[in-house]
Design a protein around this motif. Structure first.
Motif, PDB file in Angstrom:
ATOM      1  N   LEU A  31     105.391   3.769  33.000  1.00 58.93           N
ATOM      2  CA  LEU A  31     104.629   4.404  34.043  1.00 58.93           C
ATOM      3  C   LEU A  31     104.874   4.211  35.647  1.00 58.93           C
ATOM      4  O   LEU A  31     104.695   5.032  36.446  1.00 58.93           O
ATOM      5  CB  LEU A  31     103.198   3.742  33.965  1.00 58.93           C
ATOM      6  CG  LEU A  31     102.475   3.826  32.602  1.00 58.93           C
ATOM      7  CD1 LEU A  31     101.234   3.329  32.712  1.00 58.93           C
ATOM      8  CD2 LEU A  31     102.039   5.568  32.316  1.00 58.93           C
ATOM      9  N   THR A  32     105.719   3.165  35.817  1.00 57.77           N
ATOM     10  CA  THR A  32     106.362   3.094  37.337  1.00 57.77           C
ATOM     11  C   THR A  32     107.375   4.148  37.398  1.00 57.77           C
ATOM     12  O   THR A  32     107.394   4.532  38.536  1.00 57.77           O
ATOM     13  CB  THR A  32     106.889   1.601  37.369  1.00 57.77           C
ATOM     14  OG1 THR A  32     105.804   0.493  37.286  1.00 57.77           O
ATOM     15  CG2 THR A  32     107.483   1.446  38.650  1.00 57.77           C
ATOM     16  N   ALA A  33     107.935   4.579  36.463  1.00 57.36           N
ATOM     17  CA  ALA A  33     108.985   5.498  36.407  1.00 57.36           C
ATOM     18  C   ALA A  33     108.611   6.946  36.352  1.00 57.36           C
ATOM     19  O   ALA A  33     109.482   7.881  36.464  1.00 57.36           O
ATOM     20  CB  ALA A  33     110.044   5.337  35.255  1.00 57.36           C
ATOM     21  N   ARG A  34     107.343   7.246  36.313  1.00 63.62           N
ATOM     22  CA  ARG A  34     106.767   8.492  35.960  1.00 63.62           C
ATOM     23  C   ARG A  34     107.075   9.221  37.441  1.00 63.62           C
ATOM     24  O   ARG A  34     107.203   8.983  38.315  1.00 63.62           O
ATOM     25  CB  ARG A  34     105.069   8.242  35.965  1.00 63.62           C
ATOM     26  CG  ARG A  34     104.262   7.983  36.827  1.00 63.62           C
ATOM     27  CD  ARG A  34     103.018   7.639  36.638  1.00 63.62           C
ATOM     28  NE  ARG A  34     102.171   7.630  37.749  1.00 63.62           N
ATOM     29  CZ  ARG A  34     102.022   6.336  38.475  1.00 63.62           C
ATOM     30  NH1 ARG A  34     102.801   5.400  38.338  1.00 63.62           N
ATOM     31  NH2 ARG A  34     101.120   6.378  39.481  1.00 63.62           N
ATOM     32  N   ASP A  35     106.777  10.771  37.157  1.00 61.91           N
ATOM     33  CA  ASP A  35     106.863  11.679  38.370  1.00 61.91           C
ATOM     34  C   ASP A  35     105.412  11.282  39.139  1.00 61.91           C
ATOM     35  O   ASP A  35     104.367  11.782  38.410  1.00 61.91           O
ATOM     36  CB  ASP A  35     106.970  13.169  37.707  1.00 61.91           C
ATOM     37  CG  ASP A  35     107.167  14.120  38.836  1.00 61.91           C
ATOM     38  OD1 ASP A  35     106.775  13.828  40.015  1.00 61.91           O
ATOM     39  OD2 ASP A  35     107.331  15.082  38.515  1.00 61.91           O
ATOM     40  N   ARG A  36     105.468  10.935  40.132  1.00 56.44           N
ATOM     41  CA  ARG A  36     104.496  10.827  40.899  1.00 56.44           C
ATOM     42  C   ARG A  36     103.568  12.194  41.581  1.00 56.44           C
ATOM     43  O   ARG A  36     102.633  12.158  41.968  1.00 56.44           O
ATOM     44  CB  ARG A  36     104.590  10.038  42.259  1.00 56.44           C
ATOM     45  CG  ARG A  36     105.200   8.500  41.811  1.00 56.44           C
ATOM     46  CD  ARG A  36     104.110   7.654  41.319  1.00 56.44           C
ATOM     47  NE  ARG A  36     104.721   6.323  40.916  1.00 56.44           N
ATOM     48  CZ  ARG A  36     104.321   5.103  41.418  1.00 56.44           C
ATOM     49  NH1 ARG A  36     103.295   5.181  42.588  1.00 56.44           N
ATOM     50  NH2 ARG A  36     104.616   4.149  41.004  1.00 56.44           N
ATOM     51  N   ASP A  37     104.198  13.249  41.337  1.00 55.58           N
ATOM     52  CA  ASP A  37     103.715  14.480  41.671  1.00 55.58           C
ATOM     53  C   ASP A  37     102.845  15.105  40.541  1.00 55.58           C
ATOM     54  O   ASP A  37     102.210  16.188  40.703  1.00 55.58           O
ATOM     55  CB  ASP A  37     104.699  15.460  41.984  1.00 55.58           C
ATOM     56  CG  ASP A  37     105.536  15.120  43.227  1.00 55.58           C
ATOM     57  OD1 ASP A  37     104.973  14.495  44.257  1.00 55.58           O
ATOM     58  OD2 ASP A  37     106.633  15.069  43.448  1.00 55.58           O
ATOM     59  N   VAL A  38     102.928  14.524  39.387  1.00 59.09           N
ATOM     60  CA  VAL A  38     102.099  14.844  38.149  1.00 59.09           C
ATOM     61  C   VAL A  38     100.934  13.795  38.182  1.00 59.09           C
ATOM     62  O   VAL A  38     101.367  12.587  37.878  1.00 59.09           O
ATOM     63  CB  VAL A  38     103.026  14.913  36.835  1.00 59.09           C
ATOM     64  CG1 VAL A  38     102.181  15.243  35.541  1.00 59.09           C
ATOM     65  CG2 VAL A  38     104.136  15.923  37.090  1.00 59.09           C
ATOM     66  N   PRO A  39      99.906  14.196  38.098  1.00 54.04           N
ATOM     67  CA  PRO A  39      98.671  13.273  37.866  1.00 54.04           C
ATOM     68  C   PRO A  39      98.765  12.475  36.135  1.00 54.04           C
ATOM     69  O   PRO A  39      99.120  13.237  35.355  1.00 54.04           O
ATOM     70  CB  PRO A  39      97.260  14.183  37.856  1.00 54.04           C
ATOM     71  CG  PRO A  39      97.803  15.404  38.438  1.00 54.04           C
ATOM     72  CD  PRO A  39      99.316  15.613  38.081  1.00 54.04           C
ATOM     73  N   HIS A  40      98.591  11.428  36.119  1.00 52.40           N
ATOM     74  CA  HIS A  40      98.447  10.449  35.069  1.00 52.40           C
ATOM     75  C   HIS A  40      97.152   9.880  34.805  1.00 52.40           C
ATOM     76  O   HIS A  40      96.463   9.452  35.785  1.00 52.40           O
ATOM     77  CB  HIS A  40      99.528   9.669  35.004  1.00 52.40           C
ATOM     78  CG  HIS A  40     100.961  10.164  34.849  1.00 52.40           C
ATOM     79  ND1 HIS A  40     101.659  10.902  35.670  1.00 52.40           N
ATOM     80  CD2 HIS A  40     101.900  10.203  33.659  1.00 52.40           C
ATOM     81  CE1 HIS A  40     102.764  11.350  35.371  1.00 52.40           C
ATOM     82  NE2 HIS A  40     102.949  10.926  34.224  1.00 52.40           N
ATOM     83  N   VAL A  41      96.606   9.716  33.598  1.00 47.80           N
ATOM     84  CA  VAL A  41      95.690   9.046  33.402  1.00 47.80           C
ATOM     85  C   VAL A  41      95.733   7.953  32.118  1.00 47.80           C
ATOM     86  O   VAL A  41      96.474   8.479  31.277  1.00 47.80           O
ATOM     87  CB  VAL A  41      94.372   9.912  32.750  1.00 47.80           C
ATOM     88  CG1 VAL A  41      93.171   9.183  32.362  1.00 47.80           C
ATOM     89  CG2 VAL A  41      93.811  10.716  33.995  1.00 47.80           C
ATOM     90  N   VAL A  42      95.741   6.989  32.259  1.00 47.26           N
ATOM     91  CA  VAL A  42      95.786   5.806  31.099  1.00 47.26           C
ATOM     92  C   VAL A  42      94.397   5.314  30.875  1.00 47.26           C
ATOM     93  O   VAL A  42      93.746   4.684  31.646  1.00 47.26           O
ATOM     94  CB  VAL A  42      96.763   4.756  31.856  1.00 47.26           C
ATOM     95  CG1 VAL A  42      96.906   3.805  30.671  1.00 47.26           C
ATOM     96  CG2 VAL A  42      98.073   5.457  32.375  1.00 47.26           C
ATOM     97  N   CYS A  43      94.074   5.677  29.686  1.00 44.45           N
ATOM     98  CA  CYS A  43      92.553   5.008  29.128  1.00 44.45           C
ATOM     99  C   CYS A  43      92.918   4.455  27.712  1.00 44.45           C
ATOM    100  O   CYS A  43      93.795   4.741  26.929  1.00 44.45           O
ATOM    101  CB  CYS A  43      91.693   6.118  29.203  1.00 44.45           C
ATOM    102  SG  CYS A  43      92.187   7.563  28.346  1.00 44.45           S
ATOM    103  N   GLY A  44      91.917   3.947  27.338  1.00 41.84           N
ATOM    104  CA  GLY A  44      91.679   3.031  26.109  1.00 41.84           C
ATOM    105  C   GLY A  44      91.395   1.876  25.984  1.00 41.84           C
ATOM    106  O   GLY A  44      90.577   1.263  26.709  1.00 41.84           O
ATOM    107  N   LEU A  78      97.828  -1.437  37.863  1.00 44.72           N
ATOM    108  CA  LEU A  78      97.206  -1.080  38.956  1.00 44.72           C
ATOM    109  C   LEU A  78      98.190  -1.022  40.045  1.00 44.72           C
ATOM    110  O   LEU A  78      98.103  -0.079  40.798  1.00 44.72           O
ATOM    111  CB  LEU A  78      96.008  -2.009  39.190  1.00 44.72           C
ATOM    112  CG  LEU A  78      94.893  -1.943  38.345  1.00 44.72           C
ATOM    113  CD1 LEU A  78      93.834  -2.907  38.697  1.00 44.72           C
ATOM    114  CD2 LEU A  78      94.235  -0.541  38.205  1.00 44.72           C
ATOM    115  N   ALA A  79      99.167  -2.142  40.478  1.00 48.79           N
ATOM    116  CA  ALA A  79     100.167  -1.891  41.137  1.00 48.79           C
ATOM    117  C   ALA A  79     101.152  -0.802  41.164  1.00 48.79           C
ATOM    118  O   ALA A  79     101.623  -0.434  42.068  1.00 48.79           O
ATOM    119  CB  ALA A  79     100.811  -3.364  41.213  1.00 48.79           C
ATOM    120  N   ALA A  80     101.146  -0.216  39.892  1.00 49.44           N
ATOM    121  CA  ALA A  80     102.147   1.027  39.885  1.00 49.44           C
ATOM    122  C   ALA A  80     101.591   2.092  40.096  1.00 49.44           C
ATOM    123  O   ALA A  80     102.010   3.367  40.081  1.00 49.44           O
ATOM    124  CB  ALA A  80     102.423   0.989  38.230  1.00 49.44           C
ATOM    125  N   GLY A  81     100.294   1.993  40.787  1.00 54.07           N
ATOM    126  CA  GLY A  81      99.539   3.279  41.504  1.00 54.07           C
ATOM    127  C   GLY A  81      98.656   3.776  40.813  1.00 54.07           C
ATOM    128  O   GLY A  81      98.219   4.904  40.987  1.00 54.07           O
TER     129      GLY A  81
END
Length: 93
Positions: A31-44, A78-81
């Motif tokens: 998740l830290t390496a993700r494209d920050r221009d693309v919204p991401h949701v992490v749930c579960g 959380l620190a990963a944005g």
């Protein structure tokens, strides 16, 4: 969207607990390496109580799902944005 059922850990002295911690490290790295221009949701189901407000009995602190090392894994996400959407709207709850 990441829909997760995170490893449980079974017991603090188990190989499964070690696996759980390593799994969270890999997730955080991804998740830290993700494209920050693309919204991401992490749930579960994270199988971690982020703090004492998330358990019915604070005597559980230090037991499975409530250890500082597990809580640090959520903090790293959380620190990963990311934000805890529940806490965003219910800071005291």
């Amino acid at each position: 969207v990441y829909g997760l059922y995170c490893p449980n850990g079974t017991a603090l002295d188990s190989d499964r607990f070690t696996h759980k911690l390593a799994w969270f490290d890999r997730l955080t790295a991804e998740l830290t390496a993700r494209d920050r221009d693309v919204p991401h949701v992490v749930c579960g189901d994270f199988n971690i109580a982020p703090d004492d407000r998330d358990v019915y009995d604070v005597s559980l602190t230090g037991s499975l799902h409530c250890t500082e090392i597990e809580r640090s894994k959520v903090a790293a996400l959380l620190a990963a944005g990311f934000q805890d959407c529940y806490r965003k709207h219910h800071a005291q709850g």
